[in-house]
Design a protein around this motif. Structure first.
Motif, PDB file in Angstrom:
ATOM      1  N   GLY A 162       0.826  -1.208   0.000  1.00  0.00           N
ATOM      2  CA  GLY A 162       0.000   0.000   0.000  1.00  0.00           C
ATOM      3  C   GLY A 162       0.855   1.250   0.000  1.00  0.00           C
ATOM      4  O   GLY A 162       1.957   1.263  -0.533  1.00  0.00           O
ATOM      5  N   THR A 163       0.335   2.291   0.637  1.00  0.00           N
ATOM      6  CA  THR A 163       0.981   3.596   0.673  1.00  0.00           C
ATOM      7  C   THR A 163       1.526   3.866   2.063  1.00  0.00           C
ATOM      8  O   THR A 163       0.814   3.698   3.053  1.00  0.00           O
ATOM      9  CB  THR A 163      -0.047   4.691   0.310  1.00  0.00           C
ATOM     10  OG1 THR A 163      -0.576   4.414  -0.983  1.00  0.00           O
ATOM     11  CG2 THR A 163       0.586   6.072   0.323  1.00  0.00           C
ATOM     12  N   VAL A 164       2.781   4.297   2.144  1.00  0.00           N
ATOM     13  CA  VAL A 164       3.392   4.681   3.412  1.00  0.00           C
ATOM     14  C   VAL A 164       3.390   6.204   3.491  1.00  0.00           C
ATOM     15  O   VAL A 164       3.793   6.884   2.545  1.00  0.00           O
ATOM     16  CB  VAL A 164       4.833   4.133   3.526  1.00  0.00           C
ATOM     17  CG1 VAL A 164       5.471   4.576   4.846  1.00  0.00           C
ATOM     18  CG2 VAL A 164       4.844   2.618   3.386  1.00  0.00           C
ATOM     19  N   THR A 165       2.931   6.724   4.628  1.00  0.00           N
ATOM     20  CA  THR A 165       2.819   8.165   4.790  1.00  0.00           C
ATOM     21  C   THR A 165       3.067   8.537   6.252  1.00  0.00           C
ATOM     22  O   THR A 165       3.456   7.690   7.049  1.00  0.00           O
ATOM     23  CB  THR A 165       1.434   8.655   4.299  1.00  0.00           C
ATOM     24  OG1 THR A 165       1.438  10.071   4.212  1.00  0.00           O
ATOM     25  CG2 THR A 165       0.312   8.169   5.183  1.00  0.00           C
ATOM     26  N   THR A 166       2.841   9.793   6.587  1.00  0.00           N
ATOM     27  CA  THR A 166       2.951  10.259   7.969  1.00  0.00           C
ATOM     28  C   THR A 166       1.579  10.748   8.440  1.00  0.00           C
ATOM     29  O   THR A 166       0.696  11.035   7.620  1.00  0.00           O
ATOM     30  CB  THR A 166       3.958  11.414   8.089  1.00  0.00           C
ATOM     31  OG1 THR A 166       3.456  12.524   7.326  1.00  0.00           O
ATOM     32  CG2 THR A 166       5.338  11.005   7.597  1.00  0.00           C
ATOM     33  N   ALA A 167       1.438  10.874   9.741  1.00  0.00           N
ATOM     34  CA  ALA A 167       0.166  11.338  10.297  1.00  0.00           C
ATOM     35  C   ALA A 167      -0.215  12.712   9.758  1.00  0.00           C
ATOM     36  O   ALA A 167      -1.387  12.978   9.468  1.00  0.00           O
ATOM     37  CB  ALA A 167       0.239  11.360  11.827  1.00  0.00           C
ATOM     38  N   ALA A 168       0.758  13.587   9.586  1.00  0.00           N
ATOM     39  CA  ALA A 168       0.483  14.940   9.097  1.00  0.00           C
ATOM     40  C   ALA A 168      -0.061  14.950   7.672  1.00  0.00           C
ATOM     41  O   ALA A 168      -0.719  15.905   7.275  1.00  0.00           O
ATOM     42  CB  ALA A 168       1.748  15.787   9.174  1.00  0.00           C
ATOM     43  N   ASP A 169       0.187  13.885   6.927  1.00  0.00           N
ATOM     44  CA  ASP A 169      -0.245  13.829   5.522  1.00  0.00           C
ATOM     45  C   ASP A 169      -1.549  13.064   5.316  1.00  0.00           C
ATOM     46  O   ASP A 169      -1.966  12.824   4.182  1.00  0.00           O
ATOM     47  CB  ASP A 169       0.856  13.235   4.655  1.00  0.00           C
ATOM     48  CG  ASP A 169       1.982  14.232   4.405  1.00  0.00           C
ATOM     49  OD1 ASP A 169       1.729  15.442   4.501  1.00  0.00           O
ATOM     50  OD2 ASP A 169       3.109  13.789   4.126  1.00  0.00           O
ATOM     51  N   VAL A 170      -2.222  12.662   6.388  1.00  0.00           N
ATOM     52  CA  VAL A 170      -3.503  11.964   6.292  1.00  0.00           C
ATOM     53  C   VAL A 170      -4.619  12.980   6.508  1.00  0.00           C
ATOM     54  O   VAL A 170      -4.702  13.616   7.563  1.00  0.00           O
ATOM     55  CB  VAL A 170      -3.613  10.834   7.335  1.00  0.00           C
ATOM     56  CG1 VAL A 170      -4.995  10.220   7.335  1.00  0.00           C
ATOM     57  CG2 VAL A 170      -2.549   9.757   7.059  1.00  0.00           C
ATOM     58  N   HIS A 171      -5.458  13.130   5.488  1.00  0.00           N
ATOM     59  CA  HIS A 171      -6.588  14.081   5.553  1.00  0.00           C
ATOM     60  C   HIS A 171      -7.873  13.363   5.142  1.00  0.00           C
ATOM     61  O   HIS A 171      -7.877  12.625   4.156  1.00  0.00           O
ATOM     62  CB  HIS A 171      -6.345  15.278   4.632  1.00  0.00           C
ATOM     63  CG  HIS A 171      -5.046  15.958   4.907  1.00  0.00           C
ATOM     64  ND1 HIS A 171      -4.873  16.821   5.970  1.00  0.00           N
ATOM     65  CD2 HIS A 171      -3.852  15.874   4.294  1.00  0.00           C
ATOM     66  CE1 HIS A 171      -3.618  17.242   5.982  1.00  0.00           C
ATOM     67  NE2 HIS A 171      -2.971  16.690   4.988  1.00  0.00           N
ATOM     68  N   LEU A 172      -8.935  13.598   5.878  1.00  0.00           N
ATOM     69  CA  LEU A 172     -10.217  12.969   5.604  1.00  0.00           C
ATOM     70  C   LEU A 172     -11.210  14.029   5.155  1.00  0.00           C
ATOM     71  O   LEU A 172     -11.524  14.946   5.910  1.00  0.00           O
ATOM     72  CB  LEU A 172     -10.739  12.273   6.856  1.00  0.00           C
ATOM     73  CG  LEU A 172      -9.894  11.091   7.282  1.00  0.00           C
ATOM     74  CD1 LEU A 172      -9.768  10.998   8.770  1.00  0.00           C
ATOM     75  CD2 LEU A 172     -10.447   9.829   6.686  1.00  0.00           C
ATOM     76  N   THR A 173     -11.679  13.892   3.924  1.00  0.00           N
ATOM     77  CA  THR A 173     -12.733  14.774   3.416  1.00  0.00           C
ATOM     78  C   THR A 173     -13.594  13.984   2.445  1.00  0.00           C
ATOM     79  O   THR A 173     -13.100  13.130   1.725  1.00  0.00           O
ATOM     80  CB  THR A 173     -12.160  16.008   2.691  1.00  0.00           C
ATOM     81  OG1 THR A 173     -11.299  15.566   1.641  1.00  0.00           O
ATOM     82  CG2 THR A 173     -11.377  16.911   3.637  1.00  0.00           C
ATOM     83  N   ARG A 174     -14.858  14.298   2.452  1.00  0.00           N
ATOM     84  CA  ARG A 174     -15.776  13.621   1.519  1.00  0.00           C
ATOM     85  C   ARG A 174     -15.550  14.185   0.121  1.00  0.00           C
ATOM     86  O   ARG A 174     -15.389  15.387  -0.041  1.00  0.00           O
ATOM     87  CB  ARG A 174     -17.207  13.826   1.953  1.00  0.00           C
ATOM     88  CG  ARG A 174     -17.479  13.176   3.298  1.00  0.00           C
ATOM     89  CD  ARG A 174     -18.945  12.900   3.504  1.00  0.00           C
ATOM     90  NE  ARG A 174     -19.164  12.383   4.831  1.00  0.00           N
ATOM     91  CZ  ARG A 174     -19.202  11.098   5.133  1.00  0.00           C
ATOM     92  NH1 ARG A 174     -19.031  10.205   4.197  1.00  0.00           N
ATOM     93  NH2 ARG A 174     -19.414  10.696   6.358  1.00  0.00           N
TER      94      ARG A 174
END
Length: 175
Positions: A162-174
């Motif tokens: 999958g995709t490896v990222t950081t917490a700062a780069d996780v955004h939730l929007t519809r």
């Protein structure tokens, strides 16, 4: 690592593995268990605020009359509406109803954090990949018993799943 990710909260769940007092207290790397817990709590708050499910997976040792002290989730981590899964193996899918519960919620993407990166997190993620979920790994919301174990999962294995990222780069929007 990737650029910021925008995730649909209607189809995405946060899966936090083994954030239990006795595991968070272990000597971990490349960050302390308390640092993993802090990142996980911030992710969980963001997921809850967006209306996305938070799944808390914890282990119980099979065939023990009483679990070791510190075997519950860290106090205050679980909130009403969260899904708690008790596993008896390394991964969170084997012998549990995790897949059925995620499918009932309409989830197709899982965002992972927890301890240990190369054990509970990776085992749960591999099963999730086999079941067809899209996977995201939040590197700074994980730790292992050694930095080398953590890095092997994050640098070698997770990018294949999958995709490896950081917490700062996780955004939730519809959408």
């Amino acid at each position: 690592m990737t650029a910021p990710l925008t995730l649909d909260p209607a189809r995405t769940a946060l899966v936090l593995v083994d954030l239990m007092d006795r595991i968070v207290a272990l000597p971990l790397a490349p960050r302390k268990g308390t640092e993993v817990l802090h990142a996980a709590e911030e992710l969980a708050a963001a997921f809850r605020a967006a209306g996305a499910p938070v799944v808390l997976v914890r282990v119980e040792r099979p065939a023990l009359a009483e679990q070791p002290p510190g075997s519950g989730l860290v106090a205050g981590l679980r909130e009403e509406g969260d899904v708690e899964i008790v596993k008896h193996t390394v991964g969170g899918f084997q012998g549990t109803d995790l897949d059925a519960r995620l499918r009932a919620l309409g989830v197709s993407r899982l965002v992972f954090g927890g301890i240990a990166t190369n054990l509970g997190v990776e085992s749960t993620a591999r099963a999730a990949a086999d079941l067809g979920y899209d996977l995201v790994f939040v590197e700074d919301a994980m730790a292992a018993l050694t930095a080398a174990e953590h890095e092997a999962s994050v640098r070698l294995d997770f990018p294949r799943l999958g995709t490896v990222t950081t917490a700062a780069d996780v955004h939730l929007t519809r959408p």
